[in-house]
Every structure is written in C-alpha cells, then in structure tokens.
Design a protein around this motif. Sequence first.
Motif, PDB file in Angstrom:
ATOM      1  N   VAL A 149       0.877  -1.255   0.042  1.00 57.94           N
ATOM      2  CA  VAL A 149      -0.021   0.160  -0.035  1.00 57.94           C
ATOM      3  C   VAL A 149       0.806   1.138  -0.134  1.00 57.94           C
ATOM      4  CG1 VAL A 149      -1.723   1.480   1.364  1.00 57.94           C
ATOM      5  CG2 VAL A 149      -2.086  -1.153   1.072  1.00 57.94           C
ATOM      6  N   ILE A 150       1.998   1.416   0.721  1.00 62.42           N
ATOM      7  CA  ILE A 150       2.782   2.375   0.927  1.00 62.42           C
ATOM      8  C   ILE A 150       3.542   2.703  -0.654  1.00 62.42           C
ATOM      9  CG2 ILE A 150       4.714   3.270   2.023  1.00 62.42           C
ATOM     10  CD1 ILE A 150       4.153   1.953   4.635  1.00 62.42           C
ATOM     11  N   LYS A 151       3.805   1.631  -0.966  1.00 64.75           N
ATOM     12  CA  LYS A 151       4.652   1.915  -2.168  1.00 64.75           C
ATOM     13  C   LYS A 151       3.616   2.224  -3.422  1.00 64.75           C
ATOM     14  CE  LYS A 151       7.143  -0.849  -6.147  1.00 64.75           C
ATOM     15  NZ  LYS A 151       7.588  -2.097  -6.224  1.00 64.75           N
ATOM     16  N   ASN A 152       2.576   1.520  -3.527  1.00 65.88           N
ATOM     17  CA  ASN A 152       1.735   1.778  -4.738  1.00 65.88           C
ATOM     18  C   ASN A 152       0.745   3.451  -4.282  1.00 65.88           C
ATOM     19  OD1 ASN A 152       1.692  -0.272  -6.922  1.00 65.88           O
ATOM     20  ND2 ASN A 152       2.038  -1.479  -4.903  1.00 65.88           N
ATOM     21  N   GLY A 153       0.758   3.471  -2.969  1.00 65.70           N
ATOM     22  CA  GLY A 153       0.180   4.743  -2.792  1.00 65.70           C
ATOM     23  C   GLY A 153       0.843   5.950  -3.309  1.00 65.70           C
ATOM     24  N   ARG A 154       2.113   5.779  -3.244  1.00 65.54           N
ATOM     25  CA  ARG A 154       2.889   6.892  -3.428  1.00 65.54           C
ATOM     26  C   ARG A 154       2.922   7.143  -5.292  1.00 65.54           C
ATOM     27  NH1 ARG A 154       7.204   5.055   0.272  1.00 65.54           N
ATOM     28  NH2 ARG A 154       7.537   6.767   1.873  1.00 65.54           N
ATOM     29  N   THR A 155       2.778   6.218  -5.964  1.00 65.85           N
ATOM     30  CA  THR A 155       2.400   6.034  -7.352  1.00 65.85           C
ATOM     31  C   THR A 155       1.095   6.729  -7.449  1.00 65.85           C
ATOM     32  OG1 THR A 155       3.852   4.276  -7.601  1.00 65.85           O
ATOM     33  CG2 THR A 155       2.381   4.698  -9.479  1.00 65.85           C
TER      34      THR A 155
ATOM     35  N   TYR B 291       7.742  -3.694  13.643  1.00 67.31           N
ATOM     36  CA  TYR B 291       7.033  -3.174  12.799  1.00 67.31           C
ATOM     37  C   TYR B 291       7.854  -2.245  11.752  1.00 67.31           C
ATOM     38  CZ  TYR B 291       3.816   0.698  10.996  1.00 67.31           C
ATOM     39  OH  TYR B 291       3.304   1.796  10.274  1.00 67.31           O
ATOM     40  N   GLY B 292       8.838  -1.358  12.369  1.00 65.15           N
ATOM     41  CA  GLY B 292       9.557  -0.429  11.836  1.00 65.15           C
ATOM     42  C   GLY B 292      10.583  -1.150  10.853  1.00 65.15           C
ATOM     43  N   GLU B 293      11.249  -2.359  11.306  1.00 66.17           N
ATOM     44  CA  GLU B 293      12.009  -3.296  10.698  1.00 66.17           C
ATOM     45  C   GLU B 293      11.407  -3.706   9.449  1.00 66.17           C
ATOM     46  OE1 GLU B 293      13.356  -5.871  13.446  1.00 66.17           O
ATOM     47  OE2 GLU B 293      14.835  -4.737  14.491  1.00 66.17           O
ATOM     48  N   LYS B 294      10.283  -4.415   9.548  1.00 61.02           N
ATOM     49  CA  LYS B 294       9.782  -5.103   8.703  1.00 61.02           C
ATOM     50  C   LYS B 294       8.876  -4.337   7.397  1.00 61.02           C
ATOM     51  CE  LYS B 294      10.406  -9.563   9.798  1.00 61.02           C
ATOM     52  NZ  LYS B 294      11.056 -10.350   8.905  1.00 61.02           N
ATOM     53  N   VAL B 295       8.216  -3.272   7.926  1.00 59.35           N
ATOM     54  CA  VAL B 295       7.611  -2.393   6.927  1.00 59.35           C
ATOM     55  C   VAL B 295       8.477  -1.241   6.460  1.00 59.35           C
ATOM     56  CG1 VAL B 295       5.532  -0.743   6.901  1.00 59.35           C
ATOM     57  CG2 VAL B 295       5.270  -2.930   8.021  1.00 59.35           C
ATOM     58  N   PHE B 296       9.310  -0.465   7.095  1.00 59.59           N
ATOM     59  CA  PHE B 296      10.051   0.709   6.940  1.00 59.59           C
ATOM     60  C   PHE B 296      11.553   0.231   6.495  1.00 59.59           C
ATOM     61  CE2 PHE B 296       6.227   2.606   8.529  1.00 59.59           C
ATOM     62  CZ  PHE B 296       5.876   3.474   7.498  1.00 59.59           C
ATOM     63  N   GLY B 297      11.925  -0.847   7.076  1.00 57.76           N
ATOM     64  CA  GLY B 297      13.186  -1.174   6.733  1.00 57.76           C
ATOM     65  C   GLY B 297      14.247  -0.607   7.745  1.00 57.76           C
ATOM     66  N   LEU B 298      13.806  -0.134   8.819  1.00 57.89           N
ATOM     67  CA  LEU B 298      14.744   0.394   9.878  1.00 57.89           C
ATOM     68  C   LEU B 298      15.597  -0.608  10.295  1.00 57.89           C
ATOM     69  CD1 LEU B 298      11.768   2.572  11.688  1.00 57.89           C
ATOM     70  CD2 LEU B 298      13.439   3.267   9.878  1.00 57.89           C
TER      71      LEU B 298
END
Length: 393
Positions: free
Chosen positions: A226-232, A309-316
């Motif tokens: 959703v985050i990726k395609n939301g930007r598009t 959550y931060g690690e898995k979703v945002f790659g922190l």
Amino acid sequence: MQEFHFYLPTEIIFGKDKELQTGREVSRHGSKRVLLVYGGRSAEKSGLLDRIRKSLEEERIFYAEWGGVQPNPRLNHAQAGTDLAVRENVDFILAVGGGSVIDTAKAISHGAANPGAKLWDIWTGKVKLTKSLPVGVILTIAAAGSETSDSAVLTNTEIGKKAGLSTPLNRPVFAVMNPELTYTLPPYQIACGIADIMMHTLERYFIPDQKNQMTDEIAEGLLRTVIKNGRTAMKDSHDYDAMSEIMWCGSLSHNDLTGLGRPKDFSVHKLGHALGARFDCAHGASLTAVWGSWAEYVYKNDIKRFCHYGEKVFGLDGEVCEQNARAAIQATTDYFREIGMPVSLSELGIGIQEEGVLRELAQDATRGDSVELSFIRKLKAEDVYQIFRMANH
C-alpha cells in the motif's frame, strides 16, 4: 500458531469491465427485484449506472433506485432506503460505490429482511439480527474494505453517535472490482482510502502475544504494498497497476485475513468515530489525525512490537530497539503527511479544541467510560482524553 476461524463467502470478480457482468451475478443468486444504492452524481456522470442498469435489464431484473448516500452514512437515509425496499418488495440490495454506500446497503438489507424493526435497534443490539437480504457490490473506491468485511457503520445524527455493527450477515455475496472505476477519484479521496487500508491492518497488528507468523507476513506485505503503490497513485490515479494493488489490498485489509489468530483492537477507530460523528470529517483523515498520538501514548508497553513493525515495514535497522520503535511511529506519520493526510486535529481542519470538547470526545469513544480500549495498554476515558490532548495542535 494460535487458533482461528476464517470464513469469507464473498465472491470476487476482479478486472476491467467486470461491472458488465452485474446482472448475470444477481441472477445467479436467484434474485429478480433489486434496490440499487449509490451516492452522488459521479456514478451517473461517468456512465457507470447506465451500464449497470443495462446489465440488469438484460437479465430482466426489476430495479428501484436509492441515491444520495453521504460520507459517514446516515441512519435516517438508510432507514428511508429500508422503507423503499420494503415497499418495492426487493430481494437483493446492490451497492455501487465505496464504504459509505456499501454500509448503507448492508443496513438496508437488514432492515428490509426485518420489516417493523427500527434500524438503530438492530444496530444497538435491541433487536437480534438473524436474517438479511443478500448484498452485491460494485466497488468504486478502494478504502473501507466493506466489500468483503463483516462490519458496517452508521451515524445517528439525532444523537451525534457513530456506531459499528459486526455480523457474518454483513458479508456481501459478491464484489465486482474494476480498478478503472477509481480513476476519477480526487487525490484527497485516494489518500483517505490509502490511510483507511493501512489503519484496518494496523488495528489488527498491534496486539500483544503475536504468535501467528504467517498473519504477520501478510499484514507487513500488505502495508509495504500500500505504501509503495500509494505513492504512485498519488502522482497518477490512472496507473492501473497501482490502483489494482490498492484496491485488492483494501479488501484483504478488512476481511480478517490480516488479523487471523488474534483479537481486533480498533481503538483508534473508536477515537476516529467520535471525531467523525461530531465534526463530519472524512473517516480516513480522522484516523491519521490521532494515530501518531495513540502510538506515542502506548508504544512503551510493547516496544518490541513497534520496533519489529519498523524493521519489517520501513526497513529500519537501528541498534537500539526503542529508537527504532519511535522512528517507526515517525515514519508512519511522515507517510501520512506525504500523501496529504492530517496528523493532528488542526490539520484535520477542525482547529484547536477546548478541553471540554476533548473530554466529551473521550467519553464518546469509550461509551461514557464504560469500555476500555486497546490491548497493548488499556485505555479509559482519561487516557483517551490525553491522546486527544496530544493531537490537539
């Protein structure tokens, strides 16, 4: 894994021009008298309603129409639609639109199957719901996920309350999903949909004692998608691939798949409903306006979860878990801002609220302090007031 029971009776018909099959799908369910429920003029101006009418006529299906559904669907409008459905003796409710239209159609289906019962009595449990008419959906807005969910909401404007109803009878029998039908949505509505999809997943994600690994993987993958395609989509609403992914994510986010084996929280939704009932603001925006404050208030009770959550979703990948947890909250609110969503009450467009209003909102969200919200940290009315206070800037 923890145990769960998953049931999804809704048939999905996904792809270009699939709305042309609507009449055939209604006929397959043995129905011959339909109430067509929709919102404003966009479905008419775009020619969508004419295509659906033609599809019904080709199958020799009678239809009556009930338009005018508004955001934060109104009880009185749904009740009037119920009265029409009873008069016309319909046996099927067909929703053309997004979450508000679908929820209205669900309400009408319950009321029409139980003539004589008031909808608000059904909604508040005073009348036990044991039967309903079938509902079909032609989805035009990817957001609420109501096309596959067991839930619906109504706003009782007379008493200023917005309430939800969850029942297996809320599941539509089919959902027609053509991403091209979302092309004409304004950017703000697309953003509200993205936010709603994310929130339906996040409300199931932040639950203690996570043991269902596959459920986590589904939720995290959905959020990344959703985050990726939301930007598009925010740059080009006619990008079929991006709008397709968002539309499918919307259905998956609220059909319980992203929360199997764990209870639902939906505490932020309770705060959002209080705001929506009082200020009639867009649902997705009401959620993003308070989510960051909710997260800041509860995260220390499960730092590892927010860190994960931060690690898995945002790659922190910071070395200190609590720093990652706080960074994850910040990354989420930053994304909301990036797509034009509010992250405070003033950004929601309702201004800075007086303390008395905040306390009234807290009472509304907790049903007069009679229920506790959240699983990570139990929230009473005073806690909810503090969260509203944190968002009050």
